[in-house]
Each structure stands twice: as structure tokens, then as C-alpha cells.
Design a protein around this motif. Structure first.
Motif, PDB file in Angstrom:
ATOM      1  N   LYS A  41       8.963  -2.384  25.740  1.00 19.51           N
ATOM      2  CA  LYS A  41       8.611  -3.314  26.072  1.00 19.51           C
ATOM      3  C   LYS A  41       8.382  -4.494  25.034  1.00 19.51           C
ATOM      4  O   LYS A  41       9.361  -5.713  25.077  1.00 19.51           O
ATOM      5  CB  LYS A  41       8.235  -3.924  27.813  1.00 19.51           C
ATOM      6  CG  LYS A  41       8.981  -2.815  28.220  1.00 19.51           C
ATOM      7  CD  LYS A  41       8.006  -2.878  30.183  1.00 19.51           C
ATOM      8  CE  LYS A  41       8.496  -2.292  31.057  1.00 19.51           C
ATOM      9  NZ  LYS A  41       7.837  -2.564  32.156  1.00 19.51           N
ATOM     10  N   THR A  42       6.998  -4.485  24.479  1.00 17.94           N
ATOM     11  CA  THR A  42       6.831  -5.157  23.086  1.00 17.94           C
ATOM     12  C   THR A  42       7.468  -5.507  22.548  1.00 17.94           C
ATOM     13  O   THR A  42       8.296  -6.741  21.748  1.00 17.94           O
ATOM     14  CB  THR A  42       5.887  -4.282  23.203  1.00 17.94           C
ATOM     15  OG1 THR A  42       4.814  -4.699  23.400  1.00 17.94           O
ATOM     16  CG2 THR A  42       5.142  -5.661  21.724  1.00 17.94           C
ATOM     17  N   GLU A  44      11.358  -4.807  22.680  1.00 17.78           N
ATOM     18  CA  GLU A  44      12.479  -5.170  23.294  1.00 17.78           C
ATOM     19  C   GLU A  44      12.256  -6.823  22.885  1.00 17.78           C
ATOM     20  O   GLU A  44      13.100  -7.896  23.141  1.00 17.78           O
ATOM     21  CB  GLU A  44      12.969  -5.143  24.396  1.00 17.78           C
ATOM     22  CG  GLU A  44      12.838  -3.505  24.269  1.00 17.78           C
ATOM     23  CD  GLU A  44      12.850  -2.281  25.492  1.00 17.78           C
ATOM     24  OE1 GLU A  44      12.639  -3.295  26.002  1.00 17.78           O
ATOM     25  OE2 GLU A  44      13.526  -1.047  25.372  1.00 17.78           O
ATOM     26  N   ARG A  45      10.539  -7.747  23.769  1.00 18.21           N
ATOM     27  CA  ARG A  45      10.072  -8.617  24.170  1.00 18.21           C
ATOM     28  C   ARG A  45      10.480  -9.506  22.294  1.00 18.21           C
ATOM     29  O   ARG A  45      11.502 -10.578  22.534  1.00 18.21           O
ATOM     30  CB  ARG A  45       8.723  -8.969  24.217  1.00 18.21           C
ATOM     31  CG  ARG A  45       9.087 -10.264  25.286  1.00 18.21           C
ATOM     32  CD  ARG A  45       7.617 -10.437  25.729  1.00 18.21           C
ATOM     33  NE  ARG A  45       6.462  -9.668  24.934  1.00 18.21           N
ATOM     34  CZ  ARG A  45       5.607  -8.797  25.609  1.00 18.21           C
ATOM     35  NH1 ARG A  45       5.819  -8.017  26.154  1.00 18.21           N
ATOM     36  NH2 ARG A  45       4.637  -8.379  24.907  1.00 18.21           N
ATOM     37  N   THR A  46      10.033  -9.129  21.664  1.00 19.72           N
ATOM     38  CA  THR A  46      10.099  -9.813  20.680  1.00 19.72           C
ATOM     39  C   THR A  46      11.241  -9.419  19.483  1.00 19.72           C
ATOM     40  O   THR A  46      11.857  -9.733  18.294  1.00 19.72           O
ATOM     41  CB  THR A  46       8.915  -8.845  19.575  1.00 19.72           C
ATOM     42  OG1 THR A  46       9.323  -7.695  19.374  1.00 19.72           O
ATOM     43  CG2 THR A  46       7.803  -9.204  20.486  1.00 19.72           C
TER      44      THR A  46
END
Length: 82
Positions: A41-42, A44-46
Motif C-alpha cells: 500500500k505504501t 501504491e500510495r507513493t
């Protein structure tokens, strides 16, 4: 003059818990899976382009991951992800 045309990183990651916690194997596996999901998720978030090449559950409950990641978002890395 030298310029980087494209680049990516190949990483081997191990998601594991401390040995002295006294947790069951199932609990350790679940915690490692949760930590891995947070890591994805990190990425994807970045907006880091990545590809999971291999996922292996180890006997001790740790999770071994091979991942290809974009090194720099200003450089086209399409050739690594096709």
C-alpha cells in the motif's frame, strides 16, 4: 557525458517477527502478511511502479519476497515491466 536511460531495483525482502515473542506460527504468518500488505500500500500510495516476482512462505513463518521496483519516477522503466 553519461546519462541513465532507465533503472530499476531488484530487492529481496524478508518480513519476519522477533523470535522471543512466543507467538503461534499462524499468528506470526498473519502479522508478516499484514506487514507485507502495508508495504504494498505504501508503494501504491507513493505511486512507485513495482512487480512482485516471487513470494515464499518460510518454515519459521517469515515471508520472503522478490520485488522489482522503479528507481526513479522521472525515467521510463517500461522495458522492465513488460
Amino acid at each position: 557525458m553519461k546519462r541513465i536511460k532507465s533503472a530499476c531495483i531488484l530487492q529481496t525482502l524478508v518480513f519476519s517477527q522477533k523470535d522471543d515473542l512466543g507467538l503461534s506460527l499462524e499468528t506470526i504468518q498473519n502479522q508478516n502478511r499484514d506487514e507485507f500488505e502495508k508495504y504494498k500500500k505504501t508503494l501504491e500510495r507513493t505511486r512507485t511502479r513495482y512487480q512482485i516476482l516471487d513470494e515464499t512462505q518460510q518454515q519459521d513463518g517469515s515471508l520472503l519476497i522478490h520485488v522489482r521496483k522503479q528507481y526513479n519516477d522521472r525515467i521510463d522503466v517500461s522495458e522492465y515491466f513488460n
